[in-house]
Design an enzyme around this catalytic site. Sequence first.
Site, PDB file in Angstrom:
ATOM      1  N   ARG A  46      71.609  65.135  26.100  1.00  0.00           N
ATOM      2  CA  ARG A  46      70.746  63.956  26.287  1.00  0.00           C
ATOM      3  C   ARG A  46      70.728  63.581  27.758  1.00  0.00           C
ATOM      4  O   ARG A  46      71.772  63.531  28.404  1.00  0.00           O
ATOM      5  CB  ARG A  46      71.315  62.741  25.543  1.00  0.00           C
ATOM      6  N   ASP A  62      81.639  58.415  22.675  1.00  0.00           N
ATOM      7  CA  ASP A  62      81.006  59.709  22.973  1.00  0.00           C
ATOM      8  C   ASP A  62      81.803  60.809  22.275  1.00  0.00           C
ATOM      9  O   ASP A  62      82.934  61.122  22.671  1.00  0.00           O
ATOM     10  CB  ASP A  62      80.968  59.933  24.488  1.00  0.00           C
ATOM     11  N   ASP A  83      82.967  63.839  24.446  1.00  0.00           N
ATOM     12  CA  ASP A  83      84.033  63.475  25.384  1.00  0.00           C
ATOM     13  C   ASP A  83      85.361  63.269  24.660  1.00  0.00           C
ATOM     14  O   ASP A  83      86.413  63.707  25.137  1.00  0.00           O
ATOM     15  CB  ASP A  83      83.664  62.189  26.150  1.00  0.00           C
TER      16      ASP A  83
HETATM   17  C1  PRP Z   1      75.542  63.665  21.622  1.00  0.00           C
HETATM   18  C2  PRP Z   1      75.802  64.004  20.178  1.00  0.00           C
HETATM   19  C3  PRP Z   1      74.438  64.409  19.682  1.00  0.00           C
HETATM   20  C4  PRP Z   1      73.518  63.518  20.490  1.00  0.00           C
HETATM   21  C5  PRP Z   1      73.012  62.419  19.628  1.00  0.00           C
HETATM   22  O1  PRP Z   1      75.458  64.806  22.403  1.00  0.00           O
HETATM   23  O2  PRP Z   1      76.764  65.009  20.007  1.00  0.00           O
HETATM   24  O3  PRP Z   1      74.132  65.770  19.896  1.00  0.00           O
HETATM   25  O4  PRP Z   1      74.300  62.983  21.554  1.00  0.00           O
HETATM   26  O5  PRP Z   1      72.146  61.590  20.341  1.00  0.00           O
HETATM   27  P1  PRP Z   1      70.601  61.475  20.012  1.00  0.00           P
HETATM   28  O6  PRP Z   1      70.483  61.293  18.549  1.00  0.00           O
HETATM   29  O7  PRP Z   1      70.212  60.217  20.776  1.00  0.00           O
HETATM   30  O8  PRP Z   1      69.897  62.672  20.532  1.00  0.00           O
HETATM   31  P2  PRP Z   1      75.301  64.798  23.994  1.00  0.00           P
HETATM   32  O9  PRP Z   1      73.873  64.991  24.373  1.00  0.00           O
HETATM   33  O10 PRP Z   1      76.004  63.608  24.568  1.00  0.00           O
HETATM   34  O11 PRP Z   1      76.040  66.121  24.402  1.00  0.00           O
HETATM   35  P3  PRP Z   1      77.580  66.563  24.189  1.00  0.00           P
HETATM   36  O12 PRP Z   1      77.781  66.801  22.721  1.00  0.00           O
HETATM   37  O13 PRP Z   1      77.678  67.792  25.006  1.00  0.00           O
HETATM   38  O14 PRP Z   1      78.453  65.448  24.709  1.00  0.00           O
HETATM   39  N1  URA Z   2      76.249  60.500  21.279  1.00  0.00           N
HETATM   40  C1  URA Z   2      77.548  60.175  21.042  1.00  0.00           C
HETATM   41  O1  URA Z   2      78.437  61.008  21.206  1.00  0.00           O
HETATM   42  N2  URA Z   2      77.813  58.912  20.677  1.00  0.00           N
HETATM   43  C2  URA Z   2      76.871  57.985  20.481  1.00  0.00           C
HETATM   44  O2  URA Z   2      77.196  56.848  20.107  1.00  0.00           O
HETATM   45  C3  URA Z   2      75.538  58.357  20.722  1.00  0.00           C
HETATM   46  C4  URA Z   2      75.251  59.630  21.100  1.00  0.00           C
END
Ligand code: PRP
Ligand code: URA
Length: 207
Positions: free
Chosen positions: A103, A199, A202
């Site tokens: 995102r 997150d 993270d």
């Molecule tokens: C997070 C999570 C989802 C997404 C959800 O991933 O794991 O994939 O956000 O958000 P959305 O519904 O608003 O699209 P992120 O993009 O933070 O990547 P990551 O898993 O690498 O931290």
């Molecule tokens: N992605 C996450 O990991 N947490 C949230 O709350 C939203 C998007």
Amino acid sequence: MKPVTVVHHPLVQHKLTRLRDARTGPQEFRRLLGEIAALMTYEATRSFGVKKISVRTPLEKTTGAQLEKEIVLVPVLRAGLGMLDKILELVPHARVGFLGLKRDETTLAAHFYQKSLPKNLARCEVILIDPMLATGGSAVAALDFLREQGAKHLRLVSLVAAPEGIARVRKSYPTVPIFTASVDRQLNNVGYILPGLGDAGDRLFGT
Ligand code: PRP
Ligand code: URA
């Protein structure tokens, strides 16, 4: 429009609460995420078709069941990886695809950085796995790509879902089954789920 299945099982809800707790470190977070994913898979695969087959026990011949369709698991990177291993323990014969989506922190739009899927998706049960369904941008992008690649039998497993994300997926995919452990209250002004668990990527990888 298909209703969302919320898995209210006490074990799921107990573990989800530990997962939400800000004091839970990466090691326990990883374990809990996997355990909930496995429990949710039990629910998410309940409607899979089976065909009758005959089997010979050491004593006699009887009729048993075999899953009708092949299973493909598609974790959304990174956080979906935290669910994969435990689900694979339940369906070790599944094939696995990977979709890398990130995102944008300002626009909240999801961008692909990795697309790697097995072939012949049309005849498979495809389970998209991602712990978080926030704005729904990542899920819709992933479902769009899976459909483009021929997937017909899709379902989504997300541990925590925001009403906004569910509405967005439902708008594009009214009949794709969605399984979650909780429909939370809302998104905050930077796209995080409230109360949520922070997150997921993270917390999972300690970044
Ligand atoms: C997070 C999570 C989802 C997404 C959800 O991933 O794991 O994939 O956000 O958000 P959305 O519904 O608003 O699209 P992120 O993009 O933070 O990547 P990551 O898993 O690498 O931290
Ligand atoms: N992605 C996450 O990991 N947490 C949230 O709350 C939203 C998007």
